[in-house]
Scaffold this active site. Structure first.
Site, mmCIF file in Angstrom:
data_model
loop_
_atom_site.group_PDB
_atom_site.id
_atom_site.type_symbol
_atom_site.label_atom_id
_atom_site.label_comp_id
_atom_site.label_asym_id
_atom_site.label_seq_id
_atom_site.Cartn_x
_atom_site.Cartn_y
_atom_site.Cartn_z
ATOM 1 C CG MET A 143 44.087 -4.101 -31.363
ATOM 2 S SD MET A 143 43.978 -2.570 -30.960
ATOM 3 C CE MET A 143 45.210 -2.278 -29.663
ATOM 4 C CB CYS A 144 44.238 -9.185 -34.161
ATOM 5 S SG CYS A 144 43.160 -10.257 -33.142
#
Lengths: 299, 232
Positions: free
Chosen positions: A1-2
């Site tokens: 994700m980040c």
């Protein structure tokens, strides 16, 4: 994700608040990346002075000894300013040469950044703690980019954390992954870039640094990146006096931009933008896939 | 009847959504959304909900029977998997608005991002502005109406969605073709524009749909299969 964030201040109005605003943006991205965090802050710098941000992970480092050795290599004075396991070296000497010398001769240090305007901090752990530990909130300047990481391509380590910088005043944060980074890393090494990790994003940073050093404008470098970087990505990029955004042509990774007369901000989610001053009247848009967006103070 | 105000600066997202799920009728106004995710998702009653401000991901997802009006912009997945009822937004919607929607009406007054109506299965989507690339990708049923322009690869791998575009189309996706606008299509478009409260002349639109060449074997293909030792 980040989670990725970027804030570029077009006018002087909010420059005293750069760190505070960036920390608040990063805070909202904790849920997208709880593993580690990092940020790069750009200020106007001091004429003739290059700064290197260095990291000594896990071990005590004799900063004074390294600075002294570097002084004799550069034939210039090196001043040291330490923050926990990071230190900023300031010198009138050649920054690129200093970076390479440290990589070659001081294996327990990572060179996180070098340049006239940039300082860069990163660590494993809760993004709020990382921001607090390196006092992001009190920093001033012209632009900043930040990252909260959910590790997928490499281990949860400090040197696998973003942002990545290999060239002068050039750094980027990335949401996504690159599939051709090993090949590209080999090619860039032959072209004179040096890398300190096995991370895919560092290769993208190296790629842009190489193009910029070869004389490309940031727009030209990113146009070439669209051809040469294979993978999925939303990138926020900091350069000397400038800021840019690029999404791959499929654009699965989210990005949202808000712009006012005073600033441009981007984030993975609106929540990071919600607290910015004047957001109610900002122009809000989703950057188009495969299109280059860049802003510059110099222009 | 006055609307009940639900303030997200003093209530949690879970409390607000819980109140909407427990309601069987009535009107609700949600204030200070500040980009919260999954807001007003899972509504399953004839209630009216107005959200004053920008919302995050998956707003009004799985929506059924009621109405949701967003006064602001929405992030990814607005009204994804909508079943019935109406979702309307005054601003722009980011990517994948109305994804997999099975019924109901989604109205986007501004622009929609990439993959608007991806895998739509019966929802009607009316967009006042432009739609991003690969909109209506693999759409199976329903209608997509675009008053502005469509980006690349519109209607790629389409099944049976009708797409109506007033502006330009950057490119059509695989198996999507321009089609004749017959009276029944003008009727459908007229009805949808009225339902969406959009002022536009159906005569200005072009219809696009599936060439129906991707999801059936061609006789040619079968011959080739047989020649190669029989279809498996």
């Amino acid at each position: 994700m980040c989670g990725i964030v970027g804030l570029f201040l077009k006018t002087e109005r909010y420059r005293p608040d750069l760190g505070r605003l960036t920390a608040a943006m990063l805070h909202e991205m904790r849920s997208r990346g709880p593993d580690s965090a990092g940020f790069a802050v750009y200020d106007e710098g001091t004429p003739g002075e290059t700064r290197l941000t260095l990291l000594s992970e896990g071990a005590e480092h004799d900063w004074a000894a390294t600075a002294a050795a570097l002084e004799s290599v550069l034939d210039a004075e090196v001043a040291v300013r330490r923050t926990l396991d990071h230190a900023v070296f300031s010198t009138a000497g050649d920054g690129r040469r200093a970076r390479q010398w440290i990589i070659d001769n001081v294996p327990d240090l990572d060179v996180l950044s070098h340049g006239r305007q940039i300082e860069l901090y990163k660590a494993v752990g809760d993004p709020d703690l990382v921001a607090e530990r390196y006092d992001l909130a009190s920093r001033t300047g012209t632009h900043a980019i930040g990252h909260t990481r959910m590790a997928t391509e490499s281990a949860i380590t400090t040197n696998g954390s973003h942002p990545f910088a290999t060239g002068a005043d050039t750094c980027l944060v990335h949401n996504g992954s690159f599939s051709n980074h090993n090949q590209l890393r080999r090619q860039l090494r032959r072209a004179g870039e040096s890398f300190q990790t096995e991370n895919d994003t560092e290769v993208a940073a190296g790629y842009l640094s190489w193009r910029l050093r070869e004389g490309d404008t940031i727009d030209e470098a990113l146009m070439a990146a669209l051809e040469d970087l294979d993978g999925f990505y939303t990138l926020a990029i900091g350069i000397e006096s400038g800021f840019a955004i690029l999404r791959d042509p499929i654009a699965c990774k989210p990005a949202l931009v808000a712009e006012t007369d005073d600033w441009v901000a981007m984030s993975s989610e609106y929540r990071s933008l919600a607290g910015l001053p004047g957001i109610e009247d900002a122009e809000l848009f989703e950057p188009e896939p495969g299109r280059i967006y860049s802003w510059s103070l110099a222009a | 009847m006055t609307a009940t105000t639900l303030d997200l600066s003093t209530s949690t997202l879970r409390e607000v959504n819980g109140t909407l799920h427990a309601a069987t009728d009535g009107s609700f106004t949600i204030t200070h959304p500040r980009g919260a995710h999954a807001l007003a998702a899972g509504i399953d009653a004839p209630i009216d909900v107005e959200i004053d401000g920008p919302v995050g991901y998956y707003c009004a997802g799985m929506h059924k029977t009621g109405t949701v009006l967003v006064k602001g912009n929405a992030s990814t997945g607005l009204a994804e998997n909508i079943m019935s009822g109406t979702v309307r937004i005054t601003g722009n919607a980011m990517m994948s608005a109305g994804a997999t929607g099975c019924g109901g009406l989604l109205v986007i007054e501004g622009n929609a991002g990439a993959r608007c109506g991806i895998s739509m299965k019966g929802v009607d989507i009316v967009v006042g502005g432009n739609v991003g690339h690969m909109s209506a990708f693999m759409g199976q049923a329903g209608n997509l109406v675009v008053l502005g322009d469509a980006a690349e690869d519109l209607g790629d791998s389409l099944y049976e969605v009708d797409i109506f575009v007033r502006g330009s189309v950057a490119s059509l996706g695989s198996d999507c073709v321009e089609k004749e606008m017959r009276p029944e299509h003008v009727d459908t478009l007229t009805r949808l524009l009225a339902a969406a409260e959009m002022d536009a002349d159906p005569a200005d639109f072009t219809r696009y749909g599936s060439a129906r060449e991707l999801y059936n074997f061609h006789v040619d293909d079968i011959d080739a299969e047989l020649a190669a030792g029989g279809a498996s």
